[in-house]
Design a protein around this motif. Structure first.
Motif, mmCIF file in Angstrom:
data_model
loop_
_atom_site.group_PDB
_atom_site.id
_atom_site.type_symbol
_atom_site.label_atom_id
_atom_site.label_comp_id
_atom_site.label_asym_id
_atom_site.label_seq_id
_atom_site.Cartn_x
_atom_site.Cartn_y
_atom_site.Cartn_z
ATOM 1 N N LEU A 184 40.770 89.569 -11.283
ATOM 2 C CA LEU A 184 42.076 89.678 -10.639
ATOM 3 C C LEU A 184 42.056 90.750 -9.559
ATOM 4 O O LEU A 184 41.340 91.734 -9.663
ATOM 5 N N PRO A 185 42.847 90.563 -8.513
ATOM 6 C CA PRO A 185 42.925 91.594 -7.478
ATOM 7 C C PRO A 185 43.628 92.842 -8.010
ATOM 8 O O PRO A 185 44.287 92.790 -9.049
ATOM 9 N N SER A 186 43.476 93.932 -7.275
ATOM 10 C CA SER A 186 44.008 95.189 -7.806
ATOM 11 C C SER A 186 45.527 95.257 -7.748
ATOM 12 O O SER A 186 46.124 96.171 -8.299
ATOM 13 N N THR A 187 46.174 94.276 -7.092
ATOM 14 C CA THR A 187 47.636 94.274 -7.100
ATOM 15 C C THR A 187 48.183 93.778 -8.434
ATOM 16 O O THR A 187 49.370 93.871 -8.681
#
Lengths: 571, 362
Positions: free
Chosen positions: A60-63
């Motif tokens: 998953l992206p860091s957002t």
């Protein structure tokens, strides 16, 4: 190993921080995958199925903010690790060893500047102490096992030397090379043709037995689910609404959403949306009545020995996209043109719309010969042709409002002085395609894919054309949205009576709408006839193969079909 | 900041190129942009109000019949002193802004019109026209712009430099050098846009080439132009100053010009007369700096990989803002590749490919 699940997702919640505030993508999902099991996660775009699966690999992206636990078993069953808590090298260790991923688009997953063998070896050597020679031997072995012929030599080939299906096999080989306990396949066959899809599905099917991996397959295609899965989880709006054994799910879906989803899937030989017989007295039929096509009427489109060659580079022969095709579309008739990618179906559509020049033969469109036609001569005819493009996201000028876009044909052909003047007609059209008139003031990116495609239909119909060319109008849409657009399409065709060339790769969609179906294979028209003729009793071996490759959304029937397909393939 | 107009869309003034960027910028990038805008505004205002601001005319040598005197140090009557020719330095610096601004305007207007037009036509129709124009554009890159400017200056004014002669010489030479840049940028954009489905759909509808080019293609290919325009401006000022410094500039009696003043101040420097060179030199530096800062900030803000974003800045606090170096570094922002697509008005097409967030949002 025994009964410990390969992966155990517990109450997973994922939120994305975006500029418009936080968005919950997954809210409270619990899932387990048993060893050797094939679990399908189905749902439409935005349901959170991809996000859920990516969490297993910590992709998953860091957002994203994750709550809950994803317990992934070690390959040897010694321990269970919570992937959501892992970082850095610990996470890297897990990836590839305990779980691996197969992506949707094989062409973009493989690095074009390295041989495929190198890319497999890279994964092997980053996890195990292995000499280069050992790793290469292993890569050759795994390539052979996924069905790459002549693997000893082709291990040194570059990705562009393989076909799309072979590339996907290589991606799968890369995933299974370390014998992970779990393979996650995210829409692994969406970018592939039906006949290739069938082979990749066959390979994925064998993974649990041959490599001892469990498989999580993410898909929107119910046919793929029926073909492959042992168990199905249906996701909707970030939640799992139903989880069941595949047969149970297809036979007696419990959740209303699952039922709606299954109903929306078009089937070959299912109920057609258009009929030439008068409606039943009670009007229960779902089909729209259209007058029978007059076989003696002057054709709207008539192609004779049509050839279209794309010129090659200097001193290289051109590419023959369409090779001697004969076609006739009569007024009020819907001709379905099916074929796989590269079969020339889009080229024919573009030639009829005057976007691609024809090389040889004859193509009459509304009385104009298209061979060597001048834009000036053809321009008045364009008024009588509508075109619906495949991708609703790009077919609207992003700087114009929907109303301005729909008014464009009216303004261009002098029916209205400016978009403002055309507004009354635009509102009428918007109503015809079941969009609120107020949507006219929105910009294309403010509409969903289905809404945009309906607006696209409104634009195509603005001048009341005699001929509509629809190039894969629903292939970018979700099943339920597709069903609505197709229904609308059939309704408008019945009301307005335009002739239509309906181009699609999906036999079931074409079968829903078309009066006649033409099958293209490598630029050649191999078979033509009514839906019952072509799909009911196909004559040409290619059509037979195409039909047999198509997975049907019914596990019992599909199992039988797979047997037949295997026989057809081996014979 | 609240508005009374439609809540869905921002009012027009907020979507204007520079205003939009100013609103979305944060941290050091915002500082750079603001500094650039302030310097540029100062320059433009000076140019516009030169007659009010300057104590004397640019060619004035005496007040009330009394000559100013040559190389006078700064005093109450002449705040920045006088030049070797006996002109008031302050007045000439202020009037010089006017000349510089005119060169910028003429250069930008000429080169953008011609460059955009050529780029649009060349890319849209393609074929031999396109190939020829690309070769010509490449050939022009090989010319040093100053050399070209000298030739043009001689051709236009025949060596006799009037105000408009000098301005046009500088502007046209800049134009010639900058046409290829506009040409290339617009051409690349048009080639990309031309393949988009909405252009094809306009063709299918039967729209004429002119209509497709202006309504559908051109409007979608102008995103990067503000940036080139600012760079174009600073280049124009530098070339004008360079021409003046080499003696091809404008006579002091026709207009004030910083480069010419610097040229005349050359011999003063060794004799300790600092005021004749420092002030025009600083004016050139600050003007170019201001315009370049605006351009660079616009560039960084337009590129999602270089743009620091509000949410990111809040998360990272002091460290996040300090980690961005002017001129652009590899700051992908703490949000990385996921932060690329989101937000923006209708003119921005999504920049990131299909990502997990896309899947989650729709």
């Amino acid at each position: 190993m025994s009964t410990t699940p390969v992966v155990d997702i517990r109450d997973l919640k994922i939120t994305f921080a975006t500029d418009r505030g936080s968005v919950a993508a997954v809210s409270g999902v619990s899932l387990t995958v048993a060893p050797g099991e094939v679990l399908a996660i189905v749902g439409e775009s935005g349901s959170g199925k991809t996000v859920t699966a990516r969490t297993i690999l910590g992709l998953l992206p860091s957002t994203a903010t994750t709550e809950g636990a994803v317990l992934l078993s070690h390959r040897d069953g010694s321990e269970q690790l919570d992937v959501t808590k892992l970082k850095g090298s610990a996470l890297r260790d897990v990836r590839g060893r305990d779980a691996a991923m197969v992506f949707q688009e094989p062409s973009s997953v493989l690095n074009p500047v390295f041989p495929v063998g190198w890319q497999i070896i890279e994964g092997l050597r980053s996890h195990t102490r292995m000499s280069r020679a050992e790793a290469k031997a292993k890569a050759v072995d795994v390539l052979r096992r996924v069905g790459i012929p002549d693997a000893e030599h082709r291990v040194d080939y570059y990705p562009h030397q393989f076909s799309g299906g072979q590339k996907q096999r290589i991606v799968i080989a890369q995933a299974v090379s370390l014998n992970p306990g779990l393979i996650i396949a995210d829409e692994p066959t969406t970018a592939l043709d039906v006949t290739v899809q069938a082979e990749i599905l066959e390979l994925l099917r064998r993974l649990p037995q041959e490599f001892g991996s469990s498989v999580v397959i993410i898909t929107h295609n119910m046919g793929v689910v029926a073909d492959l899965a042992d168990r199905v989880a249906v996701m909707y709006d970030g939640e799992i609404v139903e989880q069941a054994d595949v047969r149970t799910l297809f036979e007696s879906p419990e959740h209303p959403y699952t039922r709606a989803l299954l109903d929306a899937v078009p089937r070959v030989g299912g109920t057609r949306l258009r009929t030439h017989e008068p409606l039943d007295v009670d009007g229960t039929s779902a089909a729209f009545a259209t007058p029978a096509v007059d076989p003696t009427a002057t054709p709207v489109v008539e192609a004779k020995d049509l050839r279209i060659v794309y010129p090659g580079r200097l001193r290289q022969p051109g590419f023959t996209a369409v090779d001697g095709v004969d076609l006739v579309i009569r007024p009020g008739e819907v001709l379905g043109l099916v074929g796989e990618s590269g079969s020339g179906k889009t080229t024919i559509g573009r030639a009829i719309a005057g976007l691609t020049p024809i090389t040889d033969g004859s193509l009459q469109v509304l009385g104009v010969e298209m061979r060597g036609v001048k834009e000036r001569t053809f321009r008045p005819v364009r008024k009588r042709i509508g075109f619906v493009f495949q991708d609703p996201a790009t077919s609207f000028n992003p700087l114009l409002t929907i109303a301005q876009c729909v008014a464009e044909p009216l303004v261009v052909h002098g029916v209205a002085a400016d978009p403002h003047d055309a507004r009354a007609r635009v509102d009428e059209l918007m109503e015809a395609v079941q969009l609120p008139a107020a949507y006219g003031d929105r910009f294309p990116h403010e509409l969903s894919g289905g809404q945009r495609q309906r607006a696209s239909l409104a634009r195509a119909l603005a001048l009341d054309p005699e001929l509509l060319i629809a190039d894969e109008p629903t292939s970018a849409l979700d099943v339920s949205v597709q069903a609505r657009v197709l229904d609308l399409f059939a309704r408008l065709q019945a009301e307005l009576g335009f002739a239509c060339l309906f181009i699609s790769h999906d036999l079931a969609v074409v079968d829903l709408l078309a009066d006649r179906i033409a099958v293209l294979h490598r630029g050649v028209l191999v078979e033509e006839g009514t839906g019952d003729q072509v799909l009911g009793a196909p004559q040409h071996p290619y059509t037979q193969r195409l039909l047999a490759s198509l997975p049907v959304p019914d596990p019992v029937e599909q199992a039988a079909r797979r047997e037949a397909w295997n026989q057809l393939r081996s014979s | 900041m609240t508005t009374t107009t439609a809540p869905v869309r921002e009012p027009l003034y907020k979507r204007l190129p520079v205003v939009h960027q100013l609103r979305t910028s944060v941290g050091l990038q915002r500082g750079m942009l603001i500094a650039g805008l302030v310097l540029t505004a100062l320059f433009v205002l000076t140019a516009i109000f030169a007659p009010l601001l300057a104590p004397y005319g640019y060619a004035q040598l005496r007040a009330d019949g009394v000559p100013f005197g040559s190389q006078q140090p700064p005093s109450a009557a002449h705040l920045w002193g006088t030049t070797v020719g006996g002109y008031d330095v302050l007045s000439r610096v202020i009037w010089g802004a006017r000349t510089a601004l005119l060169v910028m305007l003429v250069a930008v207007v000429l080169s953008s019109i011609v460059g955009i037009l050529l780029g649009l036509v060349s890319a849209y129709f393609g074929g031999w026209l396109d190939r020829t124009l690309v070769v010509v554009a490449d050939a022009i890159y090989a010319f040093p712009s100053l050399l070209l400017a000298i030739v043009v200056a001689i051709v236009i004014s025949g060596g006799q430099s009037s105000m408009w002669g000098g301005i046009l010489a500088a502007a046209i030479s800049i134009t010639v050098v900058f046409i290829p840049q506009y040409f290339r940028v617009v051409r690349a954009e048009v080639v990309r846009i031309k393949a988009e489905a909405f252009v094809e759909s306009a063709r299918v509808i039967g729209a004429s080439h002119t209509r497709i080019m202006t309504r559908h293609v051109l409007r979608n290919s102008t995103r990067t132009l503000p940036l080139i325009m600012t760079l174009n401006c600073s280049e124009a000022v530098l070339t004008l100053a360079g021409l003046g410094f080499l003696g091809f500039g404008i006579e002091p009696t026709s207009a004030a010009e910083w480069g010419y003043d610097l040229f005349k101040a050359l011999s003063d420097v060794t004799s300790g007369i600092w005021w004749t060179s420092i002030f025009p030199g600083t004016a050139i530096v600050l003007t170019v700096l201001g315009v370049t800062l605006v351009g660079e900030s616009l560039n960084d803000l337009a590129d999602p990989r270089l743009r620091t974003r509000r949410a990111a800045a809040q998360l990272a606090g002091e460290v996040g803002t300090a980690s961005v170096v002017p001129g652009g570094v590899l700051a992908a922002g703490p949000e990385g590749f996921e932060g690329l697509g989101a937000f923006e008005g209708p003119s921005d097409t999504p920049l990131a490919g299909p990502t997990a967030e896309d899947g989650a949002d729709r």
